[in-house]
Design an enzyme around this catalytic site. Structure first.
Site, PDB file in Angstrom:
ATOM      1  N   SER A   7       0.751 -14.617   7.786  1.00 47.07           N
ATOM      2  CA  SER A   7       0.343 -13.203   6.788  1.00 47.07           C
ATOM      3  C   SER A   7       1.232 -13.669   5.394  1.00 47.07           C
ATOM      4  O   SER A   7       2.360 -13.884   5.468  1.00 47.07           O
ATOM      5  CB  SER A   7       0.760 -12.159   7.608  1.00 47.07           C
ATOM      6  OG  SER A   7       1.142 -11.045   6.502  1.00 47.07           O
ATOM      7  N   HIS A  32      -4.113 -14.786   6.596  1.00 49.46           N
ATOM      8  CA  HIS A  32      -4.325 -13.324   6.844  1.00 49.46           C
ATOM      9  C   HIS A  32      -3.736 -12.599   5.270  1.00 49.46           C
ATOM     10  O   HIS A  32      -2.719 -12.625   5.136  1.00 49.46           O
ATOM     11  CB  HIS A  32      -3.285 -12.975   7.931  1.00 49.46           C
ATOM     12  CG  HIS A  32      -3.607 -11.537   8.403  1.00 49.46           C
ATOM     13  ND1 HIS A  32      -4.510 -11.055   9.365  1.00 49.46           N
ATOM     14  CD2 HIS A  32      -2.907 -10.327   7.978  1.00 49.46           C
ATOM     15  CE1 HIS A  32      -4.341  -9.882   9.568  1.00 49.46           C
ATOM     16  NE2 HIS A  32      -3.506  -9.362   8.579  1.00 49.46           N
ATOM     17  N   ASP A  34      -2.727  -8.996   4.134  1.00 45.20           N
ATOM     18  CA  ASP A  34      -2.719  -7.608   4.492  1.00 45.20           C
ATOM     19  C   ASP A  34      -2.992  -6.726   2.987  1.00 45.20           C
ATOM     20  O   ASP A  34      -2.178  -6.856   2.152  1.00 45.20           O
ATOM     21  CB  ASP A  34      -1.165  -7.539   4.740  1.00 45.20           C
ATOM     22  CG  ASP A  34      -0.965  -7.988   6.012  1.00 45.20           C
ATOM     23  OD1 ASP A  34      -1.460  -7.470   7.017  1.00 45.20           O
ATOM     24  OD2 ASP A  34       0.075  -8.896   6.176  1.00 45.20           O
ATOM     25  N   MET A  36      -3.054  -3.472   1.328  1.00 47.18           N
ATOM     26  CA  MET A  36      -2.555  -2.075   1.393  1.00 47.18           C
ATOM     27  C   MET A  36      -2.546  -1.379   0.104  1.00 47.18           C
ATOM     28  O   MET A  36      -2.424  -1.765  -1.089  1.00 47.18           O
ATOM     29  CB  MET A  36      -0.921  -2.195   1.788  1.00 47.18           C
ATOM     30  CG  MET A  36      -0.598  -3.071   3.062  1.00 47.18           C
ATOM     31  SD  MET A  36       0.957  -2.917   3.308  1.00 47.18           S
ATOM     32  CE  MET A  36       1.303  -4.357   4.582  1.00 47.18           C
ATOM     33  N   HIS A  65      -7.354  -7.790   5.875  1.00 47.72           N
ATOM     34  CA  HIS A  65      -6.989  -6.790   6.647  1.00 47.72           C
ATOM     35  C   HIS A  65      -6.969  -5.597   5.921  1.00 47.72           C
ATOM     36  O   HIS A  65      -5.858  -5.466   5.275  1.00 47.72           O
ATOM     37  CB  HIS A  65      -5.769  -7.309   7.428  1.00 47.72           C
ATOM     38  CG  HIS A  65      -5.120  -6.062   8.170  1.00 47.72           C
ATOM     39  ND1 HIS A  65      -4.009  -6.066   8.980  1.00 47.72           N
ATOM     40  CD2 HIS A  65      -5.407  -4.984   8.776  1.00 47.72           C
ATOM     41  CE1 HIS A  65      -3.792  -5.109   9.454  1.00 47.72           C
ATOM     42  NE2 HIS A  65      -4.758  -4.061   9.377  1.00 47.72           N
ATOM     43  N   MET A  67      -5.904  -2.364   5.098  1.00 48.27           N
ATOM     44  CA  MET A  67      -5.034  -1.041   5.479  1.00 48.27           C
ATOM     45  C   MET A  67      -5.206  -0.226   4.356  1.00 48.27           C
ATOM     46  O   MET A  67      -4.330   0.203   3.614  1.00 48.27           O
ATOM     47  CB  MET A  67      -3.457  -1.651   5.601  1.00 48.27           C
ATOM     48  CG  MET A  67      -3.383  -2.392   6.967  1.00 48.27           C
ATOM     49  SD  MET A  67      -1.568  -2.788   7.397  1.00 48.27           S
ATOM     50  CE  MET A  67      -1.918  -4.562   6.511  1.00 48.27           C
ATOM     51  N   MET A 136      -2.227  -3.999  16.425  1.00 51.86           N
ATOM     52  CA  MET A 136      -0.855  -3.847  15.755  1.00 51.86           C
ATOM     53  C   MET A 136       0.156  -3.647  16.765  1.00 51.86           C
ATOM     54  O   MET A 136       0.237  -3.009  17.353  1.00 51.86           O
ATOM     55  CB  MET A 136      -1.037  -2.749  14.813  1.00 51.86           C
ATOM     56  CG  MET A 136      -1.919  -2.955  13.763  1.00 51.86           C
ATOM     57  SD  MET A 136      -1.861  -4.569  12.648  1.00 51.86           S
ATOM     58  CE  MET A 136      -0.238  -4.109  11.744  1.00 51.86           C
ATOM     59  N   GLY A 141       2.579  -1.486   7.184  1.00 51.89           N
ATOM     60  CA  GLY A 141       2.826  -1.068   5.995  1.00 51.89           C
ATOM     61  C   GLY A 141       4.192  -1.975   5.337  1.00 51.89           C
ATOM     62  O   GLY A 141       4.017  -2.227   4.261  1.00 51.89           O
ATOM     63  N   PHE A 142       4.751  -2.617   6.388  1.00 53.45           N
ATOM     64  CA  PHE A 142       5.868  -3.545   5.847  1.00 53.45           C
ATOM     65  C   PHE A 142       5.880  -4.743   6.868  1.00 53.45           C
ATOM     66  O   PHE A 142       5.614  -4.642   8.031  1.00 53.45           O
ATOM     67  CB  PHE A 142       7.063  -2.662   5.975  1.00 53.45           C
ATOM     68  CG  PHE A 142       7.327  -1.572   5.175  1.00 53.45           C
ATOM     69  CD1 PHE A 142       7.322  -1.623   3.604  1.00 53.45           C
ATOM     70  CD2 PHE A 142       6.877  -0.211   5.238  1.00 53.45           C
ATOM     71  CE1 PHE A 142       7.483  -0.533   2.760  1.00 53.45           C
ATOM     72  CE2 PHE A 142       6.794   0.795   4.563  1.00 53.45           C
ATOM     73  CZ  PHE A 142       7.083   0.803   3.201  1.00 53.45           C
ATOM     74  N   GLY A 143       6.438  -5.950   6.127  1.00 51.91           N
ATOM     75  CA  GLY A 143       6.885  -7.072   6.996  1.00 51.91           C
ATOM     76  C   GLY A 143       8.027  -7.031   7.578  1.00 51.91           C
ATOM     77  O   GLY A 143       8.981  -6.154   7.260  1.00 51.91           O
ATOM     78  N   GLY A 144       8.319  -7.896   8.434  1.00 53.17           N
ATOM     79  CA  GLY A 144       9.567  -8.099   8.964  1.00 53.17           C
ATOM     80  C   GLY A 144      10.015  -7.155  10.131  1.00 53.17           C
ATOM     81  O   GLY A 144      11.080  -7.022  10.582  1.00 53.17           O
ATOM     82  N   ASP A 174      -0.661  -8.530  15.962  1.00 52.71           N
ATOM     83  CA  ASP A 174      -0.005  -8.498  14.575  1.00 52.71           C
ATOM     84  C   ASP A 174       1.121  -7.905  14.394  1.00 52.71           C
ATOM     85  O   ASP A 174       1.075  -6.519  14.523  1.00 52.71           O
ATOM     86  CB  ASP A 174      -1.167  -8.029  13.342  1.00 52.71           C
ATOM     87  CG  ASP A 174      -0.875  -8.201  11.905  1.00 52.71           C
ATOM     88  OD1 ASP A 174       0.402  -8.398  11.826  1.00 52.71           O
ATOM     89  OD2 ASP A 174      -1.499  -7.691  10.942  1.00 52.71           O
ATOM     90  N   GLY A 175       2.338  -8.555  14.294  1.00 55.55           N
ATOM     91  CA  GLY A 175       3.317  -7.829  13.899  1.00 55.55           C
ATOM     92  C   GLY A 175       4.539  -8.117  14.973  1.00 55.55           C
ATOM     93  O   GLY A 175       4.468  -8.243  16.046  1.00 55.55           O
ATOM     94  N   GLY A 176       5.657  -8.613  14.274  1.00 54.17           N
ATOM     95  CA  GLY A 176       6.978  -8.963  14.990  1.00 54.17           C
ATOM     96  C   GLY A 176       6.600 -10.171  15.905  1.00 54.17           C
ATOM     97  O   GLY A 176       7.237 -10.347  16.911  1.00 54.17           O
ATOM     98  N   GLY A 196       4.311 -13.556  10.246  1.00 60.14           N
ATOM     99  CA  GLY A 196       4.646 -13.666   8.749  1.00 60.14           C
ATOM    100  C   GLY A 196       6.189 -14.239   8.889  1.00 60.14           C
ATOM    101  O   GLY A 196       6.354 -15.449   8.363  1.00 60.14           O
ATOM    102  N   SER A 197       7.001 -13.113   9.000  1.00 57.65           N
ATOM    103  CA  SER A 197       8.559 -13.682   8.890  1.00 57.65           C
ATOM    104  C   SER A 197       8.705 -14.872   9.472  1.00 57.65           C
ATOM    105  O   SER A 197       9.781 -15.700   9.165  1.00 57.65           O
ATOM    106  CB  SER A 197       9.379 -12.310   9.211  1.00 57.65           C
ATOM    107  OG  SER A 197       8.949 -11.092   8.378  1.00 57.65           O
TER     108      SER A 197
END
Length: 213
Positions: A7, A32, A34, A36, A65, A67, A136, A141-144, A174-176, A196-197
């Site tokens: 991402s 990817h 994001d 927004m 994606h 959003m 998700m 809305g936010f990374g990390g 997607d996420g974490g 991502g992170s």
């Protein structure tokens, strides 16, 4: 082997050309984006012009994606910019069946995206017509953010439904996503990991992507 989709939300925005190059060389299967709008989610990222500007640097699939509150209004902008996969949220107030059909008729892939609080049954009417379903595992809305383990049963139920009905949609998460959570979601049935992170905080993208696969 799963596909890894880094991402760009966690990338160095001042040097996206080089980031794309390093991701491709590192074995990324897709990229990817994001998207927004500051309304559907409480943040603003980038629009189709950024995706278009990066398209010339690689042929691997780009995933937009969306959003955004009104994907029906903007999806074609991203398609024209070079997106190969369009992700639309089940939570959006649109005619999902009509929108899915329009995107598929353009020759592109469609992903239905589901937020953590949303019941998995919401996507069931579309499992036979979408190419992918993206779960998700953080609030968008936010990374990390930290992975929400409550989504794992959703992945398992989708995987079971796919097998029972002999369907061929792919399951993304997607996420974490990191080395440990990747193992959990892969075991549950995930095919695509959006990360991502975990990838961008390391210097060696190839090594990081390899640890997810």
């Amino acid at each position: 082997m799963v596909k890894v989709s880094p991402s760009l939300l966690s990338a160095d925005f001042s040097n996206l050309k080089e980031e794309i190059k390093k991701l491709v060389e590192g074995g990324a299967d897709r990229i990817h984006f994001d998207i927004m709008d500051g309304h559907f989610v409480p943040n603003i990222t980038f629009g189709s012009i950024v995706l278009k500007s990066l398209r010339k640097f690689t042929d691997i699939p780009f995933e937009a994606h969306l959003m955004i509150t009104d994907p029906d209004k903007y999806w074609k902008d991203f398609l024209d910019a070079g997106a190969d996969i369009i992700g639309i949220h089940i939570e959006c107030d649109v005619d999902h069946k009509s929108l899915i059909e329009k995107i598929k008729s353009s020759g592109k892939r469609v992903s239905i995206v589901l937020n953590p609080p949303t019941e998995i049954e919401k996507v069931y009417p579309f499992v036979g017509i979408v190419d992918e379903i993206l779960i998700m595992s953080v609030n968008p809305g936010f990374g990390g953010q930290k992975f929400i383990p409550d989504v794992v049963p959703k992945i398992e139920r989708l995987s079971k439904l796919r097998e029972e009905k002999s369907l061929n949609f792919l399951i993304g998460v997607d996420g974490g996503i990191n080395e440990e959570t990747a193992k959990v979601v892969k075991k549950a049935g995930a095919d695509i990991l959006v990360a991502g992170s975990f990838i961008f905080k390391g210097k060696d993208y190839k090594e990081r992507i390899g640890r997810l696969k």
